[in-house]
Design an enzyme around this catalytic site. Structure first.
Site, mmCIF file in Angstrom:
data_model
loop_
_atom_site.group_PDB
_atom_site.id
_atom_site.type_symbol
_atom_site.label_atom_id
_atom_site.label_comp_id
_atom_site.label_asym_id
_atom_site.label_seq_id
_atom_site.Cartn_x
_atom_site.Cartn_y
_atom_site.Cartn_z
ATOM 1 N N ASP A 109 -12.997 -41.630 8.783
ATOM 2 C CA ASP A 109 -14.408 -42.453 8.689
ATOM 3 C C ASP A 109 -15.093 -43.316 10.582
ATOM 4 O O ASP A 109 -13.455 -43.132 11.356
ATOM 5 C CB ASP A 109 -13.641 -43.947 7.990
ATOM 6 N N ASP A 168 -16.635 -45.903 12.246
ATOM 7 C CA ASP A 168 -16.451 -47.395 12.551
ATOM 8 C C ASP A 168 -15.424 -47.807 12.160
ATOM 9 O O ASP A 168 -15.305 -48.130 10.550
ATOM 10 C CB ASP A 168 -18.098 -48.356 11.995
#
Length: 183
Positions: A4, A6
């Protein structure tokens, strides 16, 4: 392997216990040790594919170009093989928005990644659910957000850096099926 964006690679901005992406490219800040962690994973032969939900594009609160600039900054700083973005919101009903596994499955197909021998690293329940739905092992980076916790990740860590040794032990560079192996 899948990452992922952020909260795993760069700092997420937490408001009322909920993480948000940088509002502008100049706010993008790599988390401590991420450069070294990605280098170690890359040097071990793992493909690094970022899979990121960016619903603020659909919501109109950020322009796609701003997200593209953030991604280009990450590409310049880290040995990433691909960045896949879902610009949709839940109401759009797409197959790519995590917790659905669409981004992982599509990237695995394009890059020859064996999902059962790969890992998804994320900081939200959606990331872990997507990894599990795709058949990957999962690493939950727990920042203590005020939102639902994932169900049964394979590892819970405080950062990507803290997960590197486990990833290298449990996932091999053989997760990538080389073209010569397919013939």
């Amino acid at each position: 392997m899948f990452l992922d964006r952020d909260g795993v690679l760069n700092r997420a901005f937490v408001v009322d216990g909920v993480p948000h992406p940088p509002a502008a490219p100049e706010e993008l800040e790599l988390l401590p040790g991420v450069r070294e962690a990605c280098a170690a994973l890359h040097e071990a032969g793992l493909l690094l594919v970022v899979v990121t939900n960016q619903p603020d594009i659909a919501r109109g609160s950020v322009q796609a170009g701003s997200v593209d600039l953030d991604n280009e900054t990450l590409r310049a700083a880290l040995p990433l093989d691909d960045i896949v973005v879902c610009p949709h919101d839940d109401a759009d009903g797409c197959t790519c928005r995590k917790p659905k596994p669409g981004m992982l499955v599509d990237a695995a197909r394009r890059h020859g990644i064996d999902l059962a021998r790969s890992v998804m690293v994320g900081d939200r329940w959606r990331d872990i659910a997507a990894g599990q739905a795709a058949g990957c092992r999962t690493v939950f980076v727990d920042h203590g957000y005020a939102e639902p916790q994932p169900i049964s990740p394979d590892l819970t860590a405080s950062s990507l850096v803290d997960a590197v040794a486990w990833i290298l032990e449990h996932v091999s560079s053989n997760a990538v099926v080389r073209e010569e192996e397919c013939t």
